[in-house]
Structure formats: structure tokens, C-alpha cells
Design an enzyme around this catalytic site. Structure first.
Site, PDB file in Angstrom:
ATOM      1  N   ASN A 328       0.831  -1.191   0.000  1.00 29.27           N
ATOM      2  CA  ASN A 328       0.000   0.000   0.000  1.00 29.27           C
ATOM      3  C   ASN A 328       0.870   1.247   0.000  1.00 29.27           C
ATOM      4  OD1 ASN A 328      -2.448   1.654   0.256  1.00 29.27           O
ATOM      5  ND2 ASN A 328      -3.386  -0.274   0.849  1.00 29.27           N
ATOM      6  N   HIS A 330       2.554   3.154   2.103  1.00 26.96           N
ATOM      7  CA  HIS A 330       3.877   3.164   2.729  1.00 26.96           C
ATOM      8  C   HIS A 330       4.847   2.299   1.942  1.00 26.96           C
ATOM      9  CE1 HIS A 330       6.968   2.415   5.889  1.00 26.96           C
ATOM     10  NE2 HIS A 330       6.732   3.697   6.136  1.00 26.96           N
ATOM     11  N   CYS A 331       4.379   1.139   1.484  1.00 27.17           N
ATOM     12  CA  CYS A 331       5.231   0.237   0.698  1.00 27.17           C
ATOM     13  C   CYS A 331       5.688   0.883  -0.603  1.00 27.17           C
ATOM     14  CB  CYS A 331       4.470  -1.037   0.346  1.00 27.17           C
ATOM     15  SG  CYS A 331       3.672  -1.866   1.722  1.00 27.17           S
ATOM     16  N   ALA A 332       4.860   1.777  -1.141  1.00 20.73           N
ATOM     17  CA  ALA A 332       5.114   2.367  -2.463  1.00 20.73           C
ATOM     18  C   ALA A 332       5.973   3.623  -2.408  1.00 20.73           C
ATOM     19  CB  ALA A 332       3.785   2.683  -3.144  1.00 20.73           C
TER      20      ALA A 332
END
Length: 338
Positions: A328, A330-332
Site C-alpha cells: 500500500n 507506505h510500501c510504495a
């Protein structure tokens, strides 16, 4: 070998001022076999939202630059580069700063969460970014992903055993080995080891879906109140670890719960949906929301974060399409401190 700590470098907390955010344009049809165009629109929404708060650099394959530019605000800078997938939190550099405000970057090794996907090009992204920025580079000789760690800026780190101690990462390293390396590279003094991440998380339990620091001594954690949900038992275990723990300064943690969204599925598989996967920007929070059956928990998450961060704008982005790829907001994203 030179280590960041020897030169006064440490990883600042995510809420410290940013110079810019890096984000990578979606390209992987293996990750999104049916939704790639919708995912690109969602990524553009995230990039455009962040650009309202701070500079953004969007990494794009050279042949896709014009397509990405059509969906992104002119304020979004585009950096042509080749890569495999679009989770720069994990394959990008982790930035550190020293007492004089100098910025350096750590080039971790990356193996696509234990060899689950192709990673050869992704493993070259961090050094190319650091060379482009002309900042000092520290090459770490072991596997590490940015989504597997959170720091408070005062010496304490959160992580999970499920990820960092997974034999598909660094089978030659145990808990004490990793703690020693994290101290040398990130300047942390104490690691809080939660047990397990969210059910259905293909990263093997990244902490950025589970819990994060709101500020030193204060932890946000996603909670599950359904005894029949596979997240319930692991959530209770993680809560108990936090209740018993102290940080590097000897403080007990104030724990702030955020209710998890209803179970979401894609092609019959449970997705690791999390409000903890939000992203700090200068003056704001970019919060993933899921809509539909999640409307109530979406609103509760925004309300909680608004109370925890009264001086920040809570900016919601609809991210169900991004979630279909396993991560999501934060991961991106990956922050470069100012």
C-alpha cells in the site's frame, strides 16, 4: 568496512522533515495481471497527493515516461530508470543523517521477499538513486527491506521475527547478528521484536502493516477484535509484547489502537489491508482507505490519526487497487530526509 554509525549517521524517524519522496511507476503484470491501468491511476493519485506537501520523484521505465506524465501533476519530477516492480520502500535506499545535516544512503541487498519474484533490476535501483543524488553510499552485504523496520529516531526500532528471522532472507544471521548490524547501519540501540505480521502478507510479516511509532514512546497498532479472524491471535501476541516492552530510553509504550478494516479478498485470497500502511509527509499524513464495506473503519482510522496528529492534514487516498498487489501507500514510497 565503513559503517554509518562510525561517521555519526542514524536513521531519522519518518515524521522528520523530508527533502522529497521517491515512488516507482507500476509495471509488473505478474503483480497486477488484470488491473495495471487502474493501479497506475491509483499510484498517480498518491504521487499527486504527496506533491501537495513536498517534492516527489517518480521513477519510470524510459519507454513509459510520457504515459506516466499524462496522469501526474507537473510538479512530480520523473526519473527514467529500469526496474522490476514498484515497491521502493523495500528495494530503494534507506536514508540516514548526521548531526551536521549531511544525508547518506544505505544500499541494502534485495531478493524480492525471499525470492518470490524477479529482483535483479530492483536490486540495482538503490545504488543508481544514490549515485544520481551524489550522496554518500554505504553498501550493506545482507538482505533488508524498508517495510520491515520502523524507528523512533531516539534509538528504538520495531520489526517482526516472521520477516527478519525468516530463513529466506539471511539464513546465516540470527537475532543478535541482525541487531548488531542494525546498530551499525541505522544507529538503533534497541530492537522490539514483534512476532508475526498480517495474515496474507506475502512480505512475510512486514511491520509497516502492523505497528509504527507516532512519536517516541507512542506506538500505533492495528487491532483485530474478531476471535475467529486469523489476525486475532497474532495481534494479541504483538500487543502483549508492546505492553511488556520499554524503549531505548526506558519508557513504557503508550499504545494507540486502530481497528482493522473488514476482510478484503482478491481472487479468493485474503489481502493484507492495513491503515498502519500510511505515509508521513511534510505537514500531513497520506492515509490509504478502501471504501465500500470499509467506509466505517476508514472514517475511524482517519479520526484516530487526526487526534494523534492534530497539526497534520489527514489526506485520504483510495488504494484498494494498490492493495491488490500486496502492498500500500507506505510500501510504495521512500522518504529522503531534509
Amino acid at each position: 568496512m565503513d559503517f554509518p554509525k562510525d561517521f555519526g549517521f542514524r536513521m531519522p524517524p519518518e515524521w522528520a522533515p523530508h527533502a522529497r519522496t521517491f515512488i516507482t511507476w507500476p509495471v509488473c503484470e505478474e503483480t497486477w495481471p488484470d488491473e495495471l491501468e487502474d493501479v497506475r491511476k491509483a499510484y498517480a493519485e498518491v504521487a499527486n497527493a504527496i506533491a501537495k506537501f513536498e517534492p516527489v520523484t517518480l521513477i519510470v521505465r524510459p519507454e513509459l515516461v510520457s504515459d506516466a506524465a499524462k496522469l501526474c501533476d507537473p510538479a512530480v519530477d520523473i526519473m527514467p530508470l529500469d526496474y522490476d516492480d514498484s515497491w521502493i520502500r523495500d528495494n530503494g535506499p534507506t536514508f540516514v543523517i548526521d548531526g551536521q545535516g549531511h544525508v547518506a544512503g544505505i544500499n541494502w541487498q534485495f531478493n524480492a521477499w525471499g525470492g518470490k519474484f524477479s529482483w535483479e533490476k530492483d536490486n540495482l535501483v538503490a545504488p543508481q538513486i544514490l549515485d544520481h543524488l551524489d550522496v554518500r553510499r554505504f553498501n550493506a552485504p545482507f538482505i533488508m527491506e524498508g517495510g520491515s523496520i520502523h524507528v523512533d529516531g531516539e534509538g528504538t526500532m520495531l520489526t517482526t521475527e516472521e520477516c527478519l528471522l525468516n530463513p529466506n532472507r539471511n539464513p546465516h544471521m540470527g537475532r543478535s547478528d541482525l541487531e548488531g548490524e542494525l546498530e551499525k547501519y541505522l544507529g538503533v540501540e534497541k530492537v522490539i521484536w514483534l512476532k508475526t505480521g498480517l495474515y496474507g502478507d506475502h512480505t512475510d510479516g512486514h511491520v509497516d502493516n502492523v505497528a509504527c511509532f507516532a512519536r517516541p514512546g507512542v506506538v500505533l497498532i492495528q487491532v483485530c477484535n474478531d476471535l475467529d479472524d486469523p489476525n486475532y491471535a497474532t495481534n494479541q501476541e504483538n500487543l502483549e509484547i508492546l505492553r511488556q516492552a520499554t524503549d531505548s530510553q526506558g519508557r513504557k509504550f503508550e499504545i494507540i489502537p486502530i481497528e482493522q478494516p473488514p476482510a478484503l479478498y482478491h481472487h479468493g485470497d485474503r489481502m493484507a489491508a492495513s491503515y498502519i500502511n500510511f505515509y508521513f509527509v511534510n505537514g500531513g499524513i497520506i492515509l490509504p482507505v478502501f471504501g465500500g464495506e470499509c467506509a466505517e473503519t476508514d472514517a475511524k482510522a482517519a479520526e484516530t490519526l487526526g487526534k494523534v496528529f492534530p497539526d497534520r492534514e489527514i489526506y485520504k487516498v483510495h488504494s484498494r487497487f494498490i492493495l491488490m498487489g500486496g502492498g500500500n501507500v507506505h510500501c510504495a514510497t521512500q522518504q529522503m530526509p531534509r
